[in-house]
Design a protein around this motif. Structure first.
Motif, mmCIF file in Angstrom:
data_model
loop_
_atom_site.group_PDB
_atom_site.id
_atom_site.type_symbol
_atom_site.label_atom_id
_atom_site.label_comp_id
_atom_site.label_asym_id
_atom_site.label_seq_id
_atom_site.Cartn_x
_atom_site.Cartn_y
_atom_site.Cartn_z
ATOM 1 N N LYS A 56 -31.134 20.960 -0.631
ATOM 2 C CA LYS A 56 -29.887 20.171 -0.248
ATOM 3 C C LYS A 56 -30.112 19.539 1.210
ATOM 4 C CE LYS A 56 -24.918 20.625 0.229
ATOM 5 N NZ LYS A 56 -23.717 21.688 -0.113
ATOM 6 N N GLU A 57 -31.033 20.081 1.958
ATOM 7 C CA GLU A 57 -31.170 19.859 3.469
ATOM 8 C C GLU A 57 -32.062 18.270 3.383
ATOM 9 O OE1 GLU A 57 -34.347 20.825 6.920
ATOM 10 O OE2 GLU A 57 -33.291 22.504 5.804
ATOM 11 N N LEU A 58 -33.201 18.612 2.440
ATOM 12 C CA LEU A 58 -34.371 17.614 2.421
ATOM 13 C C LEU A 58 -33.649 16.212 1.745
ATOM 14 C CD1 LEU A 58 -37.427 19.543 1.764
ATOM 15 C CD2 LEU A 58 -36.901 18.256 3.694
ATOM 16 N N LEU A 59 -32.866 16.384 0.844
ATOM 17 C CA LEU A 59 -32.253 15.147 0.075
ATOM 18 C C LEU A 59 -31.031 14.626 0.858
ATOM 19 C CD1 LEU A 59 -32.692 16.537 -3.592
ATOM 20 C CD2 LEU A 59 -34.144 14.705 -2.361
ATOM 21 N N GLY A 60 -30.598 15.247 1.871
ATOM 22 C CA GLY A 60 -29.486 14.591 2.587
ATOM 23 C C GLY A 60 -28.193 14.699 1.673
ATOM 24 N N VAL A 61 -28.138 15.816 0.698
ATOM 25 C CA VAL A 61 -26.880 15.845 0.212
ATOM 26 C C VAL A 61 -25.841 16.294 0.999
ATOM 27 C CG1 VAL A 61 -25.781 17.302 -1.905
ATOM 28 C CG2 VAL A 61 -28.311 16.659 -1.779
ATOM 29 N N PRO A 62 -24.571 15.768 0.995
ATOM 30 C CA PRO A 62 -23.339 15.889 1.671
ATOM 31 C C PRO A 62 -23.419 17.456 1.412
ATOM 32 C CG PRO A 62 -23.050 14.007 0.412
ATOM 33 C CD PRO A 62 -24.289 14.391 0.014
ATOM 34 N N ASP A 63 -22.434 17.839 2.569
ATOM 35 C CA ASP A 63 -22.115 19.401 2.656
ATOM 36 C C ASP A 63 -20.987 19.703 1.564
ATOM 37 O OD1 ASP A 63 -23.839 19.627 4.899
ATOM 38 O OD2 ASP A 63 -22.052 19.392 6.525
ATOM 39 N N ASP A 64 -20.088 19.085 1.034
ATOM 40 C CA ASP A 64 -19.222 19.270 0.265
ATOM 41 C C ASP A 64 -19.708 19.129 -1.028
ATOM 42 O OD1 ASP A 64 -19.069 16.612 0.178
ATOM 43 O OD2 ASP A 64 -16.830 16.487 0.415
ATOM 44 N N TYR A 65 -20.937 18.784 -1.285
ATOM 45 C CA TYR A 65 -21.483 18.749 -2.741
ATOM 46 C C TYR A 65 -22.100 20.127 -3.114
ATOM 47 C CZ TYR A 65 -21.145 13.686 -3.319
ATOM 48 O OH TYR A 65 -20.910 12.341 -3.498
ATOM 49 N N LEU A 66 -22.201 20.593 -4.449
ATOM 50 C CA LEU A 66 -22.938 21.635 -4.735
ATOM 51 C C LEU A 66 -24.302 21.429 -5.549
ATOM 52 C CD1 LEU A 66 -19.842 23.666 -6.762
ATOM 53 C CD2 LEU A 66 -20.526 23.815 -4.403
ATOM 54 N N VAL A 67 -25.113 22.385 -5.270
ATOM 55 C CA VAL A 67 -26.492 22.156 -5.696
ATOM 56 C C VAL A 67 -26.780 23.523 -6.313
ATOM 57 C CG1 VAL A 67 -28.896 21.774 -5.210
ATOM 58 C CG2 VAL A 67 -27.090 20.722 -3.805
ATOM 59 N N GLY A 68 -27.377 23.435 -7.569
ATOM 60 C CA GLY A 68 -27.650 24.701 -8.321
ATOM 61 C C GLY A 68 -28.968 24.816 -9.126
ATOM 62 N N ILE A 69 -29.536 25.596 -9.675
ATOM 63 C CA ILE A 69 -30.835 25.586 -10.395
ATOM 64 C C ILE A 69 -30.250 25.911 -11.794
ATOM 65 C CG2 ILE A 69 -32.984 27.187 -10.739
ATOM 66 C CD1 ILE A 69 -32.672 27.654 -7.606
ATOM 67 N N MET A 70 -30.579 25.217 -12.714
ATOM 68 C CA MET A 70 -30.358 25.040 -13.846
ATOM 69 C C MET A 70 -31.718 25.414 -15.014
ATOM 70 S SD MET A 70 -27.146 24.416 -14.039
ATOM 71 C CE MET A 70 -26.874 24.212 -15.784
ATOM 72 N N PRO A 71 -31.307 25.796 -15.964
ATOM 73 C CA PRO A 71 -32.494 26.104 -17.092
ATOM 74 C C PRO A 71 -32.987 24.819 -17.865
ATOM 75 C CG PRO A 71 -30.669 26.827 -18.116
ATOM 76 C CD PRO A 71 -30.043 26.405 -16.515
ATOM 77 N N GLY A 72 -34.073 24.700 -18.301
ATOM 78 C CA GLY A 72 -34.448 23.439 -19.483
ATOM 79 C C GLY A 72 -34.862 22.318 -18.460
ATOM 80 N N SER A 73 -35.242 22.276 -17.107
ATOM 81 C CA SER A 73 -35.774 20.965 -16.551
ATOM 82 C C SER A 73 -34.625 20.243 -16.438
ATOM 83 C CB SER A 73 -37.087 20.649 -17.318
ATOM 84 O OG SER A 73 -37.697 19.904 -16.220
ATOM 85 N N ASP A 74 -35.207 19.100 -16.129
ATOM 86 C CA ASP A 74 -34.052 17.990 -16.229
ATOM 87 C C ASP A 74 -33.175 17.805 -17.186
ATOM 88 O OD1 ASP A 74 -32.894 15.463 -14.641
ATOM 89 O OD2 ASP A 74 -33.958 14.528 -16.330
#
Length: 386
Positions: A56-74
């Protein structure tokens, strides 16, 4: 070039996925304290959360966005977004290469979406995105991994538009700036631009996407791997390191190491600059090589990651279709056998072509050393000596 070159790439890794490891990568540098631990343990969960926070930090994702790890790649992350959010309003799926066409097939054959608009274009081109109604949900691929065509901007997405936007950014993030304000669900995989290990993907959700997930239940069943809700609310644990299923902690540590390397060289801006410089080397070479042309005719739509090129000229044009298809395969196979360059043949469904990955983990000097070998192999093939 009839004389065999003397300089060889030190790291002959030019695959478009999984891509080249970052310079200086070594297995013994991995933090292995999480291995053999439950992914639900405090330490392992903390490492997963660290991977999320650092992304989230490196990509400059806004604070109110959620970032999660998912199975199955992209693929898993993107299809989770489609299965979870589409179906309650008109939808457009836009594609200009093979992976985007998979999302079209998902929409048409699997989800059987009503009120569906499909926009597609041949390899190297992008459809007229201005045709998309702003009230539609939209699925698109920011950068065509197998065609080398990217969107030049997001002007075709109106600010505050009604529909949600699902963006497959797997070969774009860490190489191109994302317009987060216009993106509601963005996905990518660890093994693309950062050159990390495969099988895990990232899902980035805007508040608008979260609201859609919480307020809408699709009519089709959701596999466990796609279930983002707990009760009628988003399962925030997924975005704090509590993955839906068991992740590879070894792959997680490799991803963290790649993120830390990107941060150490200056973050995403430095990654952008490295990709731009690498791509310029290749695109300038294509322009100066009469028997090649860029697969993407419009310079504004040319990628800085997987640069694709096709052959031209009298000798090539006089070959049969079967012989033409063999040209890039023969060159790539020969140079692979010589340990000069690996995996730079064009994608299997694309027109006969070569594709050189130029993302930030690749060193410019290795690209410079590869290109004379391609010239040498082409001339040898043309002269019947390869």
């Amino acid at each position: 070039m009839s004389t065999e070159p003397t300089l060889r790439p030190e790291r002959p890794f030019f695959s478009s996925g999984p891509t080249c490891k970052f310079p200086g990568w070594s297995l013994d540098k991995l933090d292995i304290k999480s291995l053999g631990r439950s992914h639900r343990s405090k330490y392992a969960k903390g490492r997963l959360k660290y991977a999320i926070d650092l992304s989230k930090e490196l990509l400059g994702v806004p604070d109110d966005y959620l970032v999660g790890i998912m199975p199955g790649s992209d693929t898993g992350a993107l299809e989770c977004a489609m299965w979870s959010m589409l179906g309650n309003r008109p939808t457009t799926v836009a594609a200009w290469e093979s992976f985007g066409n998979v999302w079209i097939q998902d929409a048409v054959k699997q989800l059987k979406l009503p009120n569906l608009q499909v926009l597609d274009a041949d390899y190297g081109h992008i459809p007229d995105l201005a045709q998309i109604p702003q009230e539609n949900d939209v699925v698109f691929t920011w950068n065509g991994t197998t065609s080398g065509a990217k969107i030049p901007n997001t002007d075709w997405l109106a600010p505050g538009r009604e529909g949600i936007t699902i963006n497959d950014a797997t070969s774009a993030v860490f190489a191109m700036e994302m317009d987060w304000a216009k993106l509601d669900a963005t996905t990518y995989s660890w093994q693309k631009v950062l050159g990390s290990e495969a099988q895990h993907g990232m899902l980035i959700l805007s508040p608008k996407a979260v609201e859609r997930i919480e307020s809408y239940d699709p009519e089709w069943p959701l596999p466990k791997l796609f279930r983002l809700k707990k009760g009628n609310k988003i399962n925030t644990g997924i975005f704090e390191g509590a993955t839906i299923n068991t992740p590879s902690m070894l792959a997680t540590e490799d991803y963290i190491m790649a993120l830390e390397w990107a941060r150490s060289i200056g973050g995403r801006k430095a990654m952008f600059e490295r990709a731009d410089a690498n791509a310029k080397i290749v695109t300038d070479w294509i322009e100066s090589t009469p028997w090649l042309r860029n697969m993407v005719p419009d310079p504004a739509q040319r990628t800085n990651t997987g640069v694709c090129m096709v052959f031209q000229g009298e000798w090539y044009d006089n070959l049969s279709a079967e012989e033409q298809a063999a040209v890039p395969k023969t060159i790539a196979s020969k140079l692979e056998a010589m340990d000069i360059g690996y995996d730079f043949n064009g994608y299997r469904d694309a027109p006969p072509s070569l594709r050189i990955w130029c993302g930030g983990s690749v060193e410019a000097e290795d690209i410079k050393r590869l290109l004379p070998w391609i010239e040498w192999a082409y001339e040898a093939l043309k002269n019947g000596t390869l």
